[in-house]
Write a protein that holds these residues in place. Structure first.
Motif, PDB file in Angstrom:
ATOM      1  N   ALA A   1      -1.378 -14.452  -4.105  1.00 15.97           N
ATOM      2  CA  ALA A   1      -1.481 -16.272  -4.629  1.00 15.97           C
ATOM      3  C   ALA A   1      -2.993 -16.181  -4.720  1.00 15.97           C
ATOM      4  CB  ALA A   1      -0.635 -17.243  -3.421  1.00 15.97           C
ATOM      5  N   TYR A   2      -3.636 -15.788  -3.468  1.00 18.94           N
ATOM      6  CA  TYR A   2      -5.533 -16.228  -3.759  1.00 18.94           C
ATOM      7  C   TYR A   2      -6.006 -15.622  -4.161  1.00 18.94           C
ATOM      8  CZ  TYR A   2      -9.675 -15.811  -1.430  1.00 18.94           C
ATOM      9  OH  TYR A   2     -11.235 -16.388  -1.305  1.00 18.94           O
ATOM     10  N   PHE A   3      -5.456 -14.293  -5.068  1.00 24.26           N
ATOM     11  CA  PHE A   3      -5.921 -13.856  -6.297  1.00 24.26           C
ATOM     12  C   PHE A   3      -6.119 -14.251  -7.194  1.00 24.26           C
ATOM     13  CE2 PHE A   3      -5.439 -11.055  -9.852  1.00 24.26           C
ATOM     14  CZ  PHE A   3      -6.807 -10.417  -9.454  1.00 24.26           C
ATOM     15  N   LEU A   4      -4.732 -15.108  -7.510  1.00 21.40           N
ATOM     16  CA  LEU A   4      -4.461 -16.206  -8.830  1.00 21.40           C
ATOM     17  C   LEU A   4      -5.093 -17.615  -8.670  1.00 21.40           C
ATOM     18  CD1 LEU A   4      -0.945 -15.466  -9.243  1.00 21.40           C
ATOM     19  CD2 LEU A   4      -2.304 -14.752 -10.467  1.00 21.40           C
ATOM     20  N   GLN A   5      -5.285 -17.617  -7.946  1.00 18.62           N
ATOM     21  CA  GLN A   5      -6.213 -18.580  -7.178  1.00 18.62           C
ATOM     22  C   GLN A   5      -7.972 -18.407  -7.909  1.00 18.62           C
ATOM     23  OE1 GLN A   5      -5.364 -20.786  -3.970  1.00 18.62           O
ATOM     24  NE2 GLN A   5      -3.951 -22.256  -4.926  1.00 18.62           N
ATOM     25  N   GLN A   6      -8.596 -17.225  -7.202  1.00 20.37           N
ATOM     26  CA  GLN A   6      -9.812 -16.787  -7.006  1.00 20.37           C
ATOM     27  C   GLN A   6     -10.515 -16.503  -8.899  1.00 20.37           C
ATOM     28  OE1 GLN A   6     -10.609 -18.692  -4.199  1.00 20.37           O
ATOM     29  NE2 GLN A   6     -12.558 -16.651  -4.661  1.00 20.37           N
ATOM     30  N   GLN A   7      -8.852 -16.780  -9.624  1.00 22.38           N
ATOM     31  CA  GLN A   7      -9.704 -15.807 -10.674  1.00 22.38           C
ATOM     32  C   GLN A   7     -10.240 -17.406 -11.955  1.00 22.38           C
ATOM     33  OE1 GLN A   7      -9.677 -12.570 -11.821  1.00 22.38           O
ATOM     34  NE2 GLN A   7      -9.010 -12.778  -9.589  1.00 22.38           N
ATOM     35  N   GLY A   8      -9.776 -18.248 -11.215  1.00 19.56           N
ATOM     36  CA  GLY A   8     -10.224 -19.868 -11.835  1.00 19.56           C
ATOM     37  C   GLY A   8      -9.310 -20.410 -12.858  1.00 19.56           C
ATOM     38  N   ILE A   9      -7.960 -20.205 -12.312  1.00 23.76           N
ATOM     39  CA  ILE A   9      -7.044 -20.338 -13.521  1.00 23.76           C
ATOM     40  C   ILE A   9      -6.507 -21.713 -12.765  1.00 23.76           C
ATOM     41  CG2 ILE A   9      -3.820 -20.070 -14.001  1.00 23.76           C
ATOM     42  CD1 ILE A   9      -5.305 -17.081 -13.129  1.00 23.76           C
ATOM     43  N   PRO A  10      -6.286 -22.678 -13.551  1.00 19.80           N
ATOM     44  CA  PRO A  10      -6.178 -24.123 -13.051  1.00 19.80           C
ATOM     45  C   PRO A  10      -4.670 -24.184 -12.462  1.00 19.80           C
ATOM     46  CG  PRO A  10      -6.939 -24.213 -15.495  1.00 19.80           C
ATOM     47  CD  PRO A  10      -6.466 -22.515 -14.767  1.00 19.80           C
ATOM     48  N   ALA A  11      -4.244 -25.118 -11.798  1.00 21.21           N
ATOM     49  CA  ALA A  11      -3.374 -25.806 -11.261  1.00 21.21           C
ATOM     50  C   ALA A  11      -1.853 -26.063 -12.136  1.00 21.21           C
ATOM     51  CB  ALA A  11      -3.312 -26.592  -9.998  1.00 21.21           C
ATOM     52  N   GLY A  12      -1.132 -25.360 -12.334  1.00 20.38           N
ATOM     53  CA  GLY A  12      -0.659 -26.039 -13.157  1.00 20.38           C
ATOM     54  C   GLY A  12      -0.228 -25.090 -14.159  1.00 20.38           C
ATOM     55  N   SER A  13      -1.067 -24.329 -14.322  1.00 21.30           N
ATOM     56  CA  SER A  13      -1.181 -23.199 -15.734  1.00 21.30           C
ATOM     57  C   SER A  13       0.699 -22.532 -15.770  1.00 21.30           C
ATOM     58  CB  SER A  13      -2.005 -22.176 -15.841  1.00 21.30           C
ATOM     59  OG  SER A  13      -2.893 -22.530 -15.434  1.00 21.30           O
ATOM     60  N   ARG A  14       0.179 -21.741 -16.796  1.00 17.83           N
ATOM     61  CA  ARG A  14       1.921 -20.750 -16.740  1.00 17.83           C
ATOM     62  C   ARG A  14       1.600 -19.619 -16.832  1.00 17.83           C
ATOM     63  NH1 ARG A  14       0.307 -25.072 -18.732  1.00 17.83           N
ATOM     64  NH2 ARG A  14       0.138 -24.024 -20.978  1.00 17.83           N
TER      65      ARG A  14
ATOM     66  N   GLN B   1       7.599 -16.246 -26.572  1.00 13.12           N
ATOM     67  CA  GLN B   1       7.953 -16.867 -24.801  1.00 13.12           C
ATOM     68  C   GLN B   1       6.362 -17.553 -24.530  1.00 13.12           C
ATOM     69  OE1 GLN B   1      11.004 -15.802 -22.789  1.00 13.12           O
ATOM     70  NE2 GLN B   1       9.965 -16.417 -21.036  1.00 13.12           N
ATOM     71  N   LEU B   2       5.403 -16.325 -25.178  1.00  9.63           N
ATOM     72  CA  LEU B   2       4.363 -16.543 -24.011  1.00  9.63           C
ATOM     73  C   LEU B   2       3.137 -17.769 -24.896  1.00  9.63           C
ATOM     74  CD1 LEU B   2       3.108 -12.672 -24.273  1.00  9.63           C
ATOM     75  CD2 LEU B   2       3.879 -14.067 -22.490  1.00  9.63           C
ATOM     76  N   GLN B   3       3.554 -17.581 -26.796  1.00  9.67           N
ATOM     77  CA  GLN B   3       3.147 -19.114 -27.316  1.00  9.67           C
ATOM     78  C   GLN B   3       3.448 -20.359 -26.937  1.00  9.67           C
ATOM     79  OE1 GLN B   3       4.177 -17.003 -31.051  1.00  9.67           O
ATOM     80  NE2 GLN B   3       2.432 -15.319 -31.407  1.00  9.67           N
ATOM     81  N   ASP B   4       4.659 -20.142 -27.139  1.00 10.99           N
ATOM     82  CA  ASP B   4       5.675 -21.596 -25.606  1.00 10.99           C
ATOM     83  C   ASP B   4       4.957 -22.318 -24.932  1.00 10.99           C
ATOM     84  OD1 ASP B   4       7.689 -23.401 -27.846  1.00 10.99           O
ATOM     85  OD2 ASP B   4       8.949 -23.112 -25.369  1.00 10.99           O
ATOM     86  N   SER B   5       5.242 -20.782 -24.166  1.00  9.57           N
ATOM     87  CA  SER B   5       4.465 -21.683 -22.471  1.00  9.57           C
ATOM     88  C   SER B   5       3.570 -21.609 -22.843  1.00  9.57           C
ATOM     89  CB  SER B   5       5.253 -20.835 -21.776  1.00  9.57           C
ATOM     90  OG  SER B   5       5.058 -19.456 -22.178  1.00  9.57           O
TER      91      SER B   5
ATOM     92  N   PRO C   1      -3.390 -16.579 -27.381  1.00  5.37           N
ATOM     93  CA  PRO C   1      -4.732 -16.844 -27.717  1.00  5.37           C
ATOM     94  C   PRO C   1      -4.733 -17.673 -26.477  1.00  5.37           C
ATOM     95  CG  PRO C   1      -3.508 -18.676 -28.684  1.00  5.37           C
ATOM     96  CD  PRO C   1      -2.374 -17.377 -28.983  1.00  5.37           C
ATOM     97  N   GLU C   2      -3.522 -18.245 -25.497  1.00  4.41           N
ATOM     98  CA  GLU C   2      -4.187 -18.524 -24.392  1.00  4.41           C
ATOM     99  C   GLU C   2      -3.735 -17.579 -23.200  1.00  4.41           C
ATOM    100  OE1 GLU C   2      -2.578 -22.798 -23.584  1.00  4.41           O
ATOM    101  OE2 GLU C   2      -1.486 -22.243 -25.412  1.00  4.41           O
ATOM    102  N   LEU C   3      -3.429 -16.417 -23.218  1.00  5.59           N
ATOM    103  CA  LEU C   3      -3.181 -15.754 -22.991  1.00  5.59           C
ATOM    104  C   LEU C   3      -4.448 -14.694 -22.083  1.00  5.59           C
ATOM    105  CD1 LEU C   3      -1.113 -13.771 -21.430  1.00  5.59           C
ATOM    106  CD2 LEU C   3      -1.241 -12.303 -22.526  1.00  5.59           C
ATOM    107  N   THR C   4      -5.169 -14.988 -20.830  1.00 10.61           N
ATOM    108  CA  THR C   4      -6.241 -14.388 -20.402  1.00 10.61           C
ATOM    109  C   THR C   4      -6.067 -13.247 -19.402  1.00 10.61           C
ATOM    110  OG1 THR C   4      -6.476 -16.422 -18.720  1.00 10.61           O
ATOM    111  CG2 THR C   4      -7.331 -16.627 -20.769  1.00 10.61           C
ATOM    112  N   HIS C   5      -5.181 -12.832 -18.773  1.00 12.68           N
ATOM    113  CA  HIS C   5      -4.572 -11.937 -17.594  1.00 12.68           C
ATOM    114  C   HIS C   5      -3.712 -11.790 -17.572  1.00 12.68           C
ATOM    115  CE1 HIS C   5      -8.464 -14.760 -15.572  1.00 12.68           C
ATOM    116  NE2 HIS C   5      -8.316 -13.910 -15.431  1.00 12.68           N
ATOM    117  N   ILE C   6      -3.406 -10.305 -17.979  1.00 15.83           N
ATOM    118  CA  ILE C   6      -2.459  -9.787 -17.170  1.00 15.83           C
ATOM    119  C   ILE C   6      -2.253  -8.568 -15.647  1.00 15.83           C
ATOM    120  CG2 ILE C   6      -1.257  -7.214 -18.504  1.00 15.83           C
ATOM    121  CD1 ILE C   6      -1.715  -8.143 -20.795  1.00 15.83           C
ATOM    122  N   ILE C   7      -1.215  -8.928 -15.836  1.00 10.87           N
ATOM    123  CA  ILE C   7      -1.035  -7.602 -14.090  1.00 10.87           C
ATOM    124  C   ILE C   7      -0.230  -6.404 -14.569  1.00 10.87           C
ATOM    125  CG2 ILE C   7      -0.479  -7.192 -11.406  1.00 10.87           C
ATOM    126  CD1 ILE C   7      -1.878 -10.960 -11.499  1.00 10.87           C
ATOM    127  N   ALA C   8       0.005  -5.552 -14.201  1.00 13.52           N
ATOM    128  CA  ALA C   8       0.786  -4.660 -14.668  1.00 13.52           C
ATOM    129  C   ALA C   8       1.145  -3.772 -13.415  1.00 13.52           C
ATOM    130  CB  ALA C   8       0.000  -2.804 -15.609  1.00 13.52           C
TER     131      ALA C   8
END
Length: 561
Positions: free
Chosen positions: A65-78, A118-122, A144-151
């Protein structure tokens, strides 16, 4: 129809008609934080014979959770999670909810087309998926809205491992990270404070649509929290108002990305009561599942008809000691009487069937555990829920009259994601959700489903929508038109059967089969194909699926393997 005729049945079977609602300010993030701390030293999950405590899951999910917040991803993002039942799923889903994002559950069996939609619609900004899944992401410009992938990988659960999978090169558009490297390298720091309300959307649970594309049911904090509280009335009637003892567990063969497994296994039994979840990533591997069942002796087993049936006929399962199993619940698809009878003969336990949908978070009805019977109904409306049977004009019908099942309660979704017209169509003016399922209610309040959604096909508990299959078929250059219906199947309950009108005579069944397997998840691919000269239509040109033959004795019929 009298109001709530089922109250007498509640009292008869020790079910409290009232339930304790969540605190008005409670959110899923707060509940997750509280429960992970409360049950810290207990086992939360068992995966590949490794036990994970609530404390460990707390630490790992907090780090992510902390890592995701540190990436600058705004609250409410999918944030999309495309994982089977592996330990990374609860860690990821809890992290997303704790960090203030919206969880998008994605079926890991999806094809490239289904994933892209599903990625596009969400508008998902992050995708957490298996390393092998990334092969489907060949054209990230479609997202186009996808900026991060965690594998991650399915079997790497040691968490201290220094040998991590290599993430394939994707695109400069996205940053790629390894799941366990994040946990190894991210300190546990204070999370950014959240400003959330119970009516905020917190989960997008995708379900079928009339346009051939799935819709995201917007589930709020309140929807999930209220449904957990409603489910507690059923739990209390059987187990009493207590938490689990160490060693009590749920055999979690239901996929957690499905709302049935998510709310029932992860929250109602896991977080709310402290049961350990035995994660089963592949329930089709019966021998492995039976090994886990034998070793950990689950207390609770929620599943679908096909799995109950397969286990009840498995010689190894029949030889086990089932005295530790306290209750089995069925949903997702109709539980057949033959299956329930066989299950009872083998285990000594009844299957208590319930009913719900993605749009109802999911529980809408239940059968009382203390009734100790299988009655071939979906049971009574769960506490705090109103159910009406409506005619075609939307008027309530009397007892034992067939009509559409309509549901109103705090667990019913807010809306369909970014689809106001579709949302308006499924709600009555007084707030009842129109399920599309046809059923009737008896004088005690028990509901029987007479037909599933007008055209929906239930394959081993998974919703398959003819519109989607027809949409894919319509894109084939040699197909003029098509129609898809459900036919009965001994193994899966129902399977799709496609009727196809060729545009070009050269089209073969093998060609159609190969095409569909490239475009659809396996369980959506029609098991039967039949070429016809024309399809039955109404006066206005609408294809009449109900007039298509459902028997399997046609000369032109060929089974698709």
């Amino acid at each position: 129809m009298p109001q709530q005729p089922w109250i007498a049945e509640y009292q008869k079977w020790n079910v409290n008609p009232a339930f304790v609602p969540p605190h008005p300010d409670a959110t899923l993030a707060q509940v997750i934080n509280e429960k992970l701390s409360l049950f810290a030293d207990k086992t939360a999950f068992i995966f590949l014979n490794q036990k994970f405590s609530f404390r460990q899951v707390d630490e790992f999910s907090h780090q992510l959770a902390y890592f995701l917040q540190q990436q600058g991803i705004p609250a409410g993002s999918r944030i999309a999670v495309m994982l089977p039942n592996i330990i990374q799923y609860p860690i990821a889903s809890f992290a997303i909810l704790r960090a203030g994002y919206i969880l998008v559950n994605v079926n890991p069996l999806y094809t490239q087309r289904e994933l892209y939609h599903q990625l596009q619609d969400s508008g998902a900004q992050v995708l957490i998926a298996l390393n092998s899944t990334l092969e489907k992401l060949q054209d990230l410009q479609q997202c186009p809205e996808l900026t991060h992938i965690i594998a991650t990988t399915a079997t790497d659960v040691v968490l201290q491992s220094t040998s991590q999978p290599k993430i394939p090169a994707l695109s400069q558009q996205v940053q790629a990270f390894d799941f366990f490297e994040i946990l190894l390298n991210t300190p546990r720091s204070v999370l950014r404070s959240l400003q959330q309300k119970q009516q905020d959307t917190v989960i997008l649970q995708y379900t079928g649509g009339t346009t051939g594309l799935s819709k995201g049911a917007e589930l709020t904090h309140a929807n999930i929290l209220f449904n957990v509280a409603q489910n507690s009335t059923v739990f209390n009637s059987h187990f009493g108002d207590r938490v689990a003892e160490e060693g009590e567990s749920v055999l979690c063969a239901l996929p957690l990305y499905h709302i049935y497994g998510f709310t029932i296994c992860l929250f109602s039994y896991g977080l709310a009561r402290g049961f350990a979840n035995i994660l089963i990533p592949n329930p089709r591997d019966l021998d492995s599942l039976i090994d886990q069942y034998q070793q950990y002796r689950p207390t609770v087993f929620p599943a679908v008809n096909t799995l109950f049936n397969a286990l009840a006929h498995h010689p190894r399962f029949a030889r086990l000691d089932h005295s530790h199993l306290k209750t089995t619940t069925g949903g997702g698809a109709k539980i057949l009487k033959a299956t329930a009878d066989r299950w009872h003969a083998v285990t000594g336990r009844y299957i208590y069937e319930g009913y719900g949908l993605s749009e109802t978070s999911p529980t809408a009805t239940f059968n009382p555990p203390l009734s100790e019977r299988f009655n071939e109904t979906i049971g009574l409306p769960i506490a705090g829920t109103e159910i009406l049977i409506l005619d075609e004009q939307g008027q309530p019908l009397g007892f034992n009259q067939a009509g559409e099942i309509a549901i109103r309660g705090p667990q019913v979704m807010k809306s369909y994601w970014r689809q106001p017209e579709a949302t308006q169509k499924v709600f009555t003016q007084d707030g009842f959700f129109l399920s599309g399922d046809i059923g009737c209610m008896d004088e005690q309040g028990y509901i029987t489903i007479l037909d599933r959604k007008k055209d929906m096909i239930l394959v081993s508990g998974f919703n398959v929508y003819p519109n989607e299959i027809e949409y894919v078929l319509s894109l084939h250059p040699k197909i003029l038109e098509s129609a898809v219906i459900a036919v009965e199947d001994e193994k899966s309950g129902q399977v799709p059967k496609a009727f196809i009108v060729r545009k070009e005579p050269s089209l073969t069944q093998e060609e159609v089969q190969l095409y569909l397997k490239q475009q659809l998840t396996n369980y959506k691919v029609p098991k039967y194909l039949q070429f016809v000269e024309e399809l039955p239509k109404s006066a206005v040109g609408k294809i009449l699926r109900r007039e298509l033959p459902r028997d399997l004795d046609h000369n032109d019929l060929a089974q698709v393997s």
